[in-house]
Design an enzyme around this catalytic site. Structure first.
Site, PDB file in Angstrom:
ATOM      1  N   THR A 205      34.085 -16.307  37.661  1.00 29.11           N
ATOM      2  CA  THR A 205      32.971 -17.028  38.259  1.00 29.11           C
ATOM      3  C   THR A 205      33.413 -17.749  39.519  1.00 29.11           C
ATOM      4  O   THR A 205      34.485 -18.344  39.540  1.00 29.11           O
ATOM      5  CB  THR A 205      32.506 -18.108  37.258  1.00 29.11           C
ATOM      6  OG1 THR A 205      31.927 -17.437  36.147  1.00 29.11           O
ATOM      7  CG2 THR A 205      31.494 -19.058  37.857  1.00 29.11           C
ATOM      8  N   ARG A 233      22.207 -13.757  26.811  1.00 22.54           N
ATOM      9  CA  ARG A 233      23.200 -14.837  26.747  1.00 22.54           C
ATOM     10  C   ARG A 233      23.294 -15.541  28.121  1.00 22.54           C
ATOM     11  O   ARG A 233      23.382 -14.904  29.157  1.00 22.54           O
ATOM     12  CB  ARG A 233      24.569 -14.278  26.350  1.00 22.54           C
ATOM     13  CG  ARG A 233      25.691 -15.316  26.267  1.00 22.54           C
ATOM     14  CD  ARG A 233      26.486 -15.429  27.558  1.00 22.54           C
ATOM     15  NE  ARG A 233      27.600 -16.376  27.452  1.00 22.54           N
ATOM     16  CZ  ARG A 233      28.336 -16.754  28.483  1.00 22.54           C
ATOM     17  NH1 ARG A 233      28.101 -16.292  29.679  1.00 22.54           N
ATOM     18  NH2 ARG A 233      29.316 -17.618  28.321  1.00 22.54           N
ATOM     19  N   VAL A 234      23.256 -16.855  28.088  1.00 20.25           N
ATOM     20  CA  VAL A 234      23.367 -17.638  29.316  1.00 20.25           C
ATOM     21  C   VAL A 234      24.599 -18.523  29.187  1.00 20.25           C
ATOM     22  O   VAL A 234      24.813 -19.147  28.144  1.00 20.25           O
ATOM     23  CB  VAL A 234      22.085 -18.493  29.525  1.00 20.25           C
ATOM     24  CG1 VAL A 234      22.264 -19.480  30.669  1.00 20.25           C
ATOM     25  CG2 VAL A 234      20.884 -17.587  29.782  1.00 20.25           C
ATOM     26  N   GLY A 235      25.395 -18.575  30.218  1.00 20.29           N
ATOM     27  CA  GLY A 235      26.608 -19.397  30.185  1.00 20.29           C
ATOM     28  C   GLY A 235      26.380 -20.779  30.768  1.00 20.29           C
ATOM     29  O   GLY A 235      25.244 -21.269  30.844  1.00 20.29           O
ATOM     30  N   ASP A 236      27.460 -21.393  31.191  1.00 23.01           N
ATOM     31  CA  ASP A 236      27.391 -22.755  31.726  1.00 23.01           C
ATOM     32  C   ASP A 236      26.946 -22.786  33.188  1.00 23.01           C
ATOM     33  O   ASP A 236      26.426 -23.800  33.664  1.00 23.01           O
ATOM     34  CB  ASP A 236      28.765 -23.427  31.622  1.00 23.01           C
ATOM     35  CG  ASP A 236      29.838 -22.628  32.359  1.00 23.01           C
ATOM     36  OD1 ASP A 236      29.839 -21.383  32.249  1.00 23.01           O
ATOM     37  OD2 ASP A 236      30.677 -23.247  33.049  1.00 23.01           O
ATOM     38  N   THR A 256      34.803 -22.891  35.423  1.00 21.29           N
ATOM     39  CA  THR A 256      34.887 -21.464  35.162  1.00 21.29           C
ATOM     40  C   THR A 256      35.511 -21.282  33.788  1.00 21.29           C
ATOM     41  O   THR A 256      36.146 -22.197  33.265  1.00 21.29           O
ATOM     42  CB  THR A 256      35.705 -20.752  36.270  1.00 21.29           C
ATOM     43  OG1 THR A 256      35.772 -19.361  35.993  1.00 21.29           O
ATOM     44  CG2 THR A 256      37.102 -21.302  36.376  1.00 21.29           C
ATOM     45  N   GLY A 257      35.306 -20.123  33.206  1.00 16.24           N
ATOM     46  CA  GLY A 257      35.857 -19.894  31.875  1.00 16.24           C
ATOM     47  C   GLY A 257      34.765 -19.822  30.837  1.00 16.24           C
ATOM     48  O   GLY A 257      33.600 -19.561  31.158  1.00 16.24           O
ATOM     49  N   GLY A 259      31.924 -20.388  29.006  1.00 19.27           N
ATOM     50  CA  GLY A 259      30.804 -21.272  29.275  1.00 19.27           C
ATOM     51  C   GLY A 259      30.325 -22.063  28.076  1.00 19.27           C
ATOM     52  O   GLY A 259      29.911 -23.227  28.207  1.00 19.27           O
TER      53      GLY A 259
HETATM   54  C1  SD4 Z   1      30.191 -18.023  31.758  1.00 17.46           C
HETATM   55  N1  SD4 Z   1      31.606 -19.592  32.886  1.00 17.46           N
HETATM   56  O1  SD4 Z   1      29.250 -17.275  31.869  1.00 17.46           O
HETATM   57  C2  SD4 Z   1      31.016 -18.289  32.989  1.00 17.46           C
HETATM   58  C3  SD4 Z   1      31.959 -17.166  33.119  1.00 17.46           C
HETATM   59  C4  SD4 Z   1      33.266 -17.499  33.688  1.00 17.46           C
HETATM   60  O2  SD4 Z   1      35.486 -17.194  33.754  1.00 17.46           O
HETATM   61  O3  SD4 Z   1      33.458 -18.447  34.371  1.00 17.46           O
HETATM   62  N2  SD4 Z   1      34.277 -16.770  33.391  1.00 17.46           N
HETATM   63  O4  SD4 Z   1      30.526 -18.529  30.697  1.00 17.46           O
END
Ligand code: SD4
Length: 344
Positions: A205, A233-236, A256-257, A259
């Site tokens: 991200t 699915r929705v992330g952060d 990032t990471g 979510g």
């Molecule tokens: C998510 N944070 O959709 C985002 C994806 C992401 O490293 O950052 N991946 O959860």
């Protein structure tokens, strides 16, 4: 005796209230003494991962000519959104488990205004749709078909975002169809992470924070999210306060990471509030990562989390759950990729 007990109870309660009102005071916007003063005439932009360098270059074109931070972050993150080689953002992003590329994005300006889109399909520049949500609707977040409909009504072009490369990976994944929502962990995900700064595989991200020559701040965050996720699915990233938060009095943060974990602690808002209380950007990012780790000490085995933050003094920092996270900085003084420190 019972009088003494109620007296004790009363004084304990009063001291608790006093303590909490002190804490509340520390959060109060009127308590400006603690807030860093903006550094004017020194624009700066920071963003997640190595590929932030190219995105920063797009933002810098706007910033160094006196442009607004909001325009800079939008221009900056549009670069990875348009890059078919980047399989984690925009065009070329890996699809969900049904083979659909769905995008999440958010943007926030110096006035605390914000806009976002979730699960948006077939539009390359999700960030610009998020900005249009902010500027052209009374709402903050549009999702799914409604977000697409809004985008089309506002002149965005419908296009297929699934590239042959991402489609081939999805087809490969389908053979086993193992639903294992892990990300960014070496040997456990759809790709490996090389923590050498400059290695273009090291990306995910994009989250970007900028301060312009006036000292105003904005932020943007955009992603295709977790590869082969459930449809819907929705992330952060599109959740204001989780994937992105900017308070022009204090600074901004983005994540990032994984979510889900970032949402659970409203991570970016937490980082900004910790900076408000006097932490440096790196300390605040570290505290947010520690919060996630504290709540789930097994976390590091399964996923990565990274935060970056920028304050009004132009100080920046980042911190990750595990090694391999980097962030890119561009200012009048430097153009550099930093490897973030990590808990593990
Ligand atoms: C998510 N944070 O959709 C985002 C994806 C992401 O490293 O950052 N991946 O959860």
């Amino acid at each position: 005796m019972s009088d003494r007990r109620s007296f004790l109870k009363f004084s304990l309660l009063s001291s608790a209230l006093l303590a909490s009102s002190k804490t509340l005071l520390a959060y109060h916007p009127a308590n400006k003494a603690k807030l860093p003063t903006a550094v004017k005439d020194q624009p700066i932009v920071i963003s997640t991962w190595d590929f932030g360098r190219e995105a920063n270059a797009g933002a810098w074109n706007v910033l160094h000519t006196g442009g607004r931070a909001l325009d800079a972050v939008e221009a900056g993150v549009k670069i990875p959104e348009a890059d078919p080689e980047n399989q984690t953002v925009g065009y070329g992003g890996r699809p969900d488990r049904d083979g659909r590329v769905t995008l999440d994005a958010s943007i926030m300006d110096e006035n605390g205004r914000c806009g976002s889109v979730a699960c948006l399909e077939n539009i390359m520049h999700a960030i610009s749709v998020a900005r249009a949500v902010m500027e052209k609707t009374p709402h903050v977040l549009l999702a799914g078909d409604g977000a697409l409909q809004f985008a089309l009504e506002h002149g965005f072009k419908k296009e297929n975002l699934l590239t042959p490369k991402s489609e081939a990976e999805w087809k490969e994944w389908l053979k086993e169809s193992k639903y294992q929502p892990v990300m960014n962990v070496e040997n456990k995900t759809h790709r490996s992470i090389d923590d050498t700064p400059g290695n273009s595989r090291n990306h995910d991200t994009i989250g970007m924070l900028a301060m312009d020559a006036k000292g105003d701040m904005s932020g943007a965050c955009t992603t295709s999210g977790m590869a082969f996720k459930m449809h819907g699915r929705v992330g952060d990233s599109p959740i204001i306060g989780a994937g992105l938060f900017v308070d022009n009095e204090v600074g901004g943060a983005t994540a990032t990471g994984m979510g889900e974990e970032v949402i659970k602690i409203v991570g970016s808002h937490l980082v900004v509030e910790l900076m408000r209380q006097g932490m440096t950007p790196e300390q605040a990012c570290r505290a947010a990562v520690e919060r996630i780790n504290h709540k789930n000490p097994e976390a590091y085995k399964n996923f990565q989390i990274g935060f970056i933050a920028l304050n009004k003094k132009g100080q920046y920092g980042g911190f990750a759950l595990q090694k391999g996270f980097s962030f890119a900085v561009r200012s009048g003084k430097e153009e550099k990729i930093y490897t973030a420190k990590s808990l593990y």
